[in-house]
Every structure is written in structure tokens, then in C-alpha cells.
Design a protein around this motif. Structure first.
Motif, PDB file in Angstrom:
ATOM      1  N   VAL A   5      21.882  52.895  54.840  1.00  9.13           N
ATOM      2  CA  VAL A   5      22.035  51.410  54.869  1.00  9.13           C
ATOM      3  C   VAL A   5      23.312  51.010  55.619  1.00  9.13           C
ATOM      4  N   ASN A   6      22.944  49.678  55.952  1.00  9.22           N
ATOM      5  CA  ASN A   6      24.280  49.182  56.816  1.00  9.22           C
ATOM      6  C   ASN A   6      25.300  48.889  55.799  1.00  9.22           C
ATOM      7  N   LEU A   7      26.344  49.416  55.835  1.00 14.94           N
ATOM      8  CA  LEU A   7      27.774  49.095  55.119  1.00 14.94           C
ATOM      9  C   LEU A   7      28.545  47.872  55.843  1.00 14.94           C
ATOM     10  N   TRP A  71      23.437  44.652  50.301  1.00 11.71           N
ATOM     11  CA  TRP A  71      23.976  43.696  49.331  1.00 11.71           C
ATOM     12  C   TRP A  71      25.084  44.126  48.449  1.00 11.71           C
ATOM     13  N   LEU A  72      25.107  45.556  48.123  1.00 11.03           N
ATOM     14  CA  LEU A  72      26.084  45.964  47.397  1.00 11.03           C
ATOM     15  C   LEU A  72      27.570  45.855  47.676  1.00 11.03           C
ATOM     16  N   GLN A  73      27.442  45.835  49.460  1.00 10.40           N
ATOM     17  CA  GLN A  73      28.698  45.701  50.045  1.00 10.40           C
ATOM     18  C   GLN A  73      29.284  44.239  50.003  1.00 10.40           C
ATOM     19  N   LEU A 120      32.111  45.173  41.367  1.00 11.43           N
ATOM     20  CA  LEU A 120      31.354  45.046  42.433  1.00 11.43           C
ATOM     21  C   LEU A 120      32.185  45.295  43.563  1.00 11.43           C
ATOM     22  N   MET A 121      33.427  44.802  43.469  1.00  8.88           N
ATOM     23  CA  MET A 121      34.148  44.933  44.883  1.00  8.88           C
ATOM     24  C   MET A 121      34.617  46.546  45.103  1.00  8.88           C
ATOM     25  N   GLY A 122      34.899  46.889  44.000  1.00  6.48           N
ATOM     26  CA  GLY A 122      35.618  48.538  44.142  1.00  6.48           C
ATOM     27  C   GLY A 122      34.570  49.617  44.207  1.00  6.48           C
TER      28      GLY A 122
END
Length: 156
Positions: A5-7, A71-73, A120-122
Motif C-alpha cells: 500500500v502507498n504510505l 487511509w490508515l496513514q 490513529l496517528m501513532g
């Protein structure tokens, strides 16, 4: 599967990492200051610094979206910016005492957005750099311990 996935840009991930750790440390200092001073004055001042962290978070968000990152990034920055909007409103623009006595209609969304943003940021750093992720774990533990100490002292 994370490698597929694109980070997004690494610099943006490092900015978010810095933001989440600064938030953790600043909030922990704020909680501890309540014990020694008996007031939220320093915590209120540190809130302005936390609000200022919205600028680098927003820049990182734009970079993630432009790079079409997973999206998680970028989800943590979105939640963090939502938290900042709520914080700005209830703590600075239209101050509402919602902590003591507890007003669940404000307190629950406030805490969900705050801790959701931290998580979610960590979380993405786990796949990018385990040592940096461990720093986030350590600052998160520092925040939780500080908050628990303040709550036990009756100033949480």
C-alpha cells in the motif's frame, strides 16, 4: 500487505509522528501541572501549542492525500483536526465546563476524538519504524500515567 500500500511521503509520516508525541508530552505536563498548582492554567496555555500543531498535521494530511496514501496513514490527522476543532470551541471560543462535573454530551466525543487521534496517528509508525513507534508507546504511557496520577489527586 503493508508493503503493497502507498504510505505516502515519509516526511509527512515523521511530521505526524512528531505531532502525536508532542501532544502526548504536552498533555502529560498539563496533567502533572494540575497537581502542583491546583489549576488548569498551564494546561490551558499548552492547549494553544496543541492547537498550533494543527498546522503541521494539516500539511501532512495534504501530502498524504496528494500521494494517495493508504487511509490508515491519514485518518489520524483527520481525527486530530476534528479534535482540535472541538477543543477550540469548548475550551477557547465558547468555554464550557464539561470535565467537572462531567457532561457526557461533550466529554465523550472529546475523549473519543483525542484518544482516537493518538491511536490513529501513532499506529502507522509501527510499519514504518519500530523504534519510532516505541517512542510513541512510551509517550502514550507517560500521558496515561500522568492522567491517572492527576485523577487520583482529584484534579484530573
Amino acid at each position: 500487505m503493508l508493503a503493497q500500500v502507498n504510505l505516502g511521503p515519509r516526511w509527512a509520516a515523521l511530521i505526524v509522528w512528531g505531532v502525536v508525541n508532542l501532544v502526548n508530552v504536552l498533555q502529560a505536563i498539563g496533567f502533572l501541572s494540575r497537581i502542583s498548582s491546583g489549576s488548569r492554567a498551564l494546561n490551558h496555555t499548552l492547549g494553544y501549542v496543541i492547537l498550533g500543531l494543527g498546522v503541521p498535521a494539516a500539511l501532512a494530511l495534504v501530502a498524504f492525500l496528494r500521494a494517495r496514501a493508504h487511509w490508515l496513514q491519514w485518518a489520524g490527522t483527520v481525527v486530530f483536526l476534528g479534535f482540535l476543532a472541538l477543543m477550540l470551541w469548548v475550551d477557547y471560543i465558547r468555554p464550557v465546563e464539561f470535565r467537572s462535573p462531567a457532561q457526557p454530551t461533550v466529554l465523550v466525543p472529546y475523549l473519543i476524538l483525542f484518544f482516537g487521534a493518538i491511536l490513529l496517528m501513532g499506529l502507522p509508525m509501527f510499519g514504518l519504524s519500530r523504534p519510532l513507534w516505541l517512542v510513541t508507546v512510551a509517550t502514550s504511557v507517560f500521558l496515561m500515567v500522568s492522567m491517572s496520577i492527576a485523577m487520583r489527586a482529584g484534579v484530573g
